[in-house]
Scaffold this motif. Structure first.
Motif, PDB file in Angstrom:
ATOM      1  N   UNK A  35       3.961  -2.556 -17.206  1.00 41.97           N
ATOM      2  CA  UNK A  35       4.206  -3.899 -17.723  1.00 41.97           C
ATOM      3  C   UNK A  35       5.696  -4.111 -17.968  1.00 41.97           C
ATOM      4  N   UNK A  36       6.186  -5.310 -17.665  1.00 40.81           N
ATOM      5  CA  UNK A  36       7.547  -5.702 -18.016  1.00 40.81           C
ATOM      6  C   UNK A  36       7.593  -6.056 -19.497  1.00 40.81           C
ATOM      7  N   UNK A  37       8.354  -5.304 -20.256  1.00 38.18           N
ATOM      8  CA  UNK A  37       8.362  -5.490 -21.698  1.00 38.18           C
ATOM      9  C   UNK A  37       8.988  -6.807 -22.124  1.00 38.18           C
ATOM     10  N   UNK A  38       9.854  -7.376 -21.273  1.00 33.76           N
ATOM     11  CA  UNK A  38      10.486  -8.643 -21.637  1.00 33.76           C
ATOM     12  C   UNK A  38       9.715  -9.857 -21.127  1.00 33.76           C
ATOM     13  N   UNK A  39       8.474  -9.635 -20.675  1.00 39.48           N
ATOM     14  CA  UNK A  39       7.619 -10.718 -20.183  1.00 39.48           C
ATOM     15  C   UNK A  39       8.234 -11.461 -19.005  1.00 39.48           C
ATOM     16  N   UNK A  40       8.853 -10.724 -18.114  1.00 41.54           N
ATOM     17  CA  UNK A  40       9.349 -11.301 -16.866  1.00 41.54           C
ATOM     18  C   UNK A  40       8.222 -11.278 -15.832  1.00 41.54           C
ATOM     19  N   UNK A  41       8.070 -12.361 -15.106  1.00 43.86           N
ATOM     20  CA  UNK A  41       7.085 -12.413 -14.027  1.00 43.86           C
ATOM     21  C   UNK A  41       7.439 -11.370 -12.958  1.00 43.86           C
ATOM     22  N   UNK A  42       6.427 -10.682 -12.439  1.00 44.61           N
ATOM     23  CA  UNK A  42       6.649  -9.747 -11.339  1.00 44.61           C
ATOM     24  C   UNK A  42       6.354 -10.493 -10.042  1.00 44.61           C
ATOM     25  N   UNK A  43       7.391 -10.803  -9.283  1.00 46.66           N
ATOM     26  CA  UNK A  43       7.235 -11.621  -8.087  1.00 46.66           C
ATOM     27  C   UNK A  43       6.804 -10.821  -6.867  1.00 46.66           C
ATOM     28  N   UNK A  44       7.311  -9.606  -6.706  1.00 47.18           N
ATOM     29  CA  UNK A  44       6.991  -8.866  -5.479  1.00 47.18           C
ATOM     30  C   UNK A  44       7.101  -7.369  -5.705  1.00 47.18           C
ATOM     31  N   UNK A  94       0.852  -1.185   0.000  1.00 47.80           N
ATOM     32  CA  UNK A  94       0.000   0.000   0.000  1.00 47.80           C
ATOM     33  C   UNK A  94       0.885   1.230   0.000  1.00 47.80           C
ATOM     34  N   UNK A  95       0.580   2.200  -0.877  1.00 52.03           N
ATOM     35  CA  UNK A  95       1.400   3.403  -0.951  1.00 52.03           C
ATOM     36  C   UNK A  95       0.898   4.469   0.022  1.00 52.03           C
ATOM     37  N   UNK A  96       1.544   5.640   0.027  1.00 49.86           N
ATOM     38  CA  UNK A  96       1.232   6.687   1.002  1.00 49.86           C
ATOM     39  C   UNK A  96      -0.178   7.245   0.845  1.00 49.86           C
ATOM     40  N   UNK A  97      -0.778   7.049  -0.332  1.00 46.95           N
ATOM     41  CA  UNK A  97      -2.136   7.513  -0.582  1.00 46.95           C
ATOM     42  C   UNK A  97      -3.190   6.450  -0.298  1.00 46.95           C
ATOM     43  N   UNK A  98      -2.764   5.312   0.210  1.00 48.46           N
ATOM     44  CA  UNK A  98      -3.700   4.230   0.505  1.00 48.46           C
ATOM     45  C   UNK A  98      -4.062   3.383  -0.688  1.00 48.46           C
ATOM     46  N   UNK A  99      -3.358   3.577  -1.816  1.00 50.23           N
ATOM     47  CA  UNK A  99      -3.616   2.765  -2.999  1.00 50.23           C
ATOM     48  C   UNK A  99      -2.974   1.389  -2.860  1.00 50.23           C
ATOM     49  N   UNK A 100      -3.587   0.400  -3.484  1.00 48.07           N
ATOM     50  CA  UNK A 100      -3.118  -0.985  -3.404  1.00 48.07           C
ATOM     51  C   UNK A 100      -2.261  -1.294  -4.634  1.00 48.07           C
ATOM     52  N   UNK A 101      -1.007  -1.657  -4.386  1.00 53.01           N
ATOM     53  CA  UNK A 101      -0.065  -1.983  -5.455  1.00 53.01           C
ATOM     54  C   UNK A 101       0.032  -3.503  -5.551  1.00 53.01           C
ATOM     55  N   UNK A 102      -0.196  -4.049  -6.738  1.00 49.56           N
ATOM     56  CA  UNK A 102      -0.288  -5.499  -6.921  1.00 49.56           C
ATOM     57  C   UNK A 102       0.754  -5.981  -7.928  1.00 49.56           C
ATOM     58  N   UNK A 103       1.522  -6.990  -7.550  1.00 51.25           N
ATOM     59  CA  UNK A 103       2.387  -7.694  -8.492  1.00 51.25           C
ATOM     60  C   UNK A 103       1.537  -8.744  -9.198  1.00 51.25           C
ATOM     61  N   UNK A 104       1.103  -8.429 -10.405  1.00 50.89           N
ATOM     62  CA  UNK A 104       0.277  -9.326 -11.225  1.00 50.89           C
ATOM     63  C   UNK A 104       1.235 -10.252 -11.966  1.00 50.89           C
ATOM     64  N   UNK A 105       1.666 -11.304 -11.280  1.00 47.24           N
ATOM     65  CA  UNK A 105       2.852 -12.060 -11.669  1.00 47.24           C
ATOM     66  C   UNK A 105       2.863 -12.533 -13.103  1.00 47.24           C
TER      67      UNK A 105
END
Length: 334
Positions: A241-250, A211-222
């Protein structure tokens, strides 16, 4: 332990600047330099851990680590791990302060420490979310042990928890479902959003939350290879988006410096390219990255979680080498 020693010995010092060097030279500004802290953590002789999957930092500056001990990958039986799965490490010295967590979990995944030092944990085989106090006493459990589902009382392989300022919290759910579920501080269901897909507000394994300072929810859409950001009410705001199609783990929000960090992982077929650590600016553009790209001379790693200390130090856990790494921030003037 062999994996740990190999990883340490093969690492070189990693140094990078989080602002453009040319700009710093022109303006004579202060730059942040990071270097790997070698021989950290300081485990006792003969001590070893399983795959480390989750990280958190308490108010005393201690690092809390969730690891899989001797659990066997692919074993889906509900056999509780009989040895300790949680470590409290002095983040400065790297010494282990405490171990606990035996006979509680089957396949450790996410870990979050809230502002009151409560420890939130997800287990993907048990399909449950746990809340413990700082001493390891269980406060409550959500989900039914070993029973997957998609209603108010069940999860399907939940991945992570993020806690809002008012104590309400969000659960990433997860591998089996593709939704984010919000609960009150007491654990009562409030609402949910998301479904399987590639569109805005859809997910393919919501793997990590913050969660960021504004209360927004940040999600790693793996497995959609992206970060999505939502309002506290679940309204889509933006994505990266990761342009090289790398999974976002965290993902991890450095609240002290209002900066967003992520770790990702790239594998194509049987070829493993490894992880990047990424630092984003306020426009959600990468300021700097290192790992498989950028300034990096160490072994191939698979970073699963990232935590930022109050002093700006960066901590990551590596599934491939069964290792925890610390990068210390050094303030220099160019």
């Amino acid at each position: 332990m062999k994996h740990l020693q190999t990883c340490i010995k093969s690492f070189f010092i990693l140094v990078f600047c989080v602002v453009e060097v040319g700009s710093a030279q022109q303006n004579n500004t202060s730059v942040d330099v990071y270097e790997l802290v070698e021989n950290w953590p300081k485990f006792p002789k003969g001590f070893s851990i399983g795959q480390p999957s989750g990280l958190g930092m308490d108010s005393q500056g201690n690092l809390i680590v969730f690891h899989r001990a001797n659990a066997v990958a692919g074993d889906t039986t509900l056999n509780k791990i009989q040895v300790n799965t949680l470590l409290k490490i002095n983040a400065e010295t790297g010494e282990v302060i405490k171990e606990w967590g035996a006979n509680l979990f089957c396949w450790p995944h996410g870990l979050t420490v809230d502002k009151d030092d409560n420890i939130w944990i997800t287990d993907v085989l048990l399909h449950q979310v746990f809340k413990f106090d700082a001493e390891g006493n269980l406060l409550f459990t959500l989900g039914e042990e070993g029973i997957p589902g998609a209603d108010k009382n069940h999860f399907n392989k939940p991945t992570d928890v993020a806690i809002a300022e008012d104590g309400s919290f969000y659960v990433g759910d997860g591998y089996g479902n593709s939704r984010i579920v919000k609960f009150s501080a007491a654990g009562d269901y409030i609402f949910e959003w998301g479904e399987k897909g590639t569109g805005k507000g859809q997910f393919n394994t919501p793997h990590s939350l913050d969660i960021d300072k504004d209360g927004n929810v940040v999600v790693a859409d793996r497995d959609n290879f992206r970060i999505q950001i939502f309002s506290a009410e679940g309204k889509f705001l933006e994505e990266k988006r990761n342009l090289d199609d790398a999974q976002v783990h965290a993902v991890n929000v450095d609240q002290n410096n209002n900066a967003l960090f992520s770790v990702d992982y790239l594998k194509k077929g049987s070829q493993i390219f490894g992880s990047n650590i990424n630092k984003f600016n306020n426009e959600l553009k990468i300021d700097h990255q290192w790992g498989r790209d950028g300034d990096y001379n160490g072994p191939v790693c698979r970073y699963h979680d990232i935590e930022i200390g109050s002093d700006g130090a960066i901590y990551v856990v590596d599934l491939l080498n069964y290792h925890i790494q610390k990068f210390k921030r050094i303030n220099n003037t160019d």
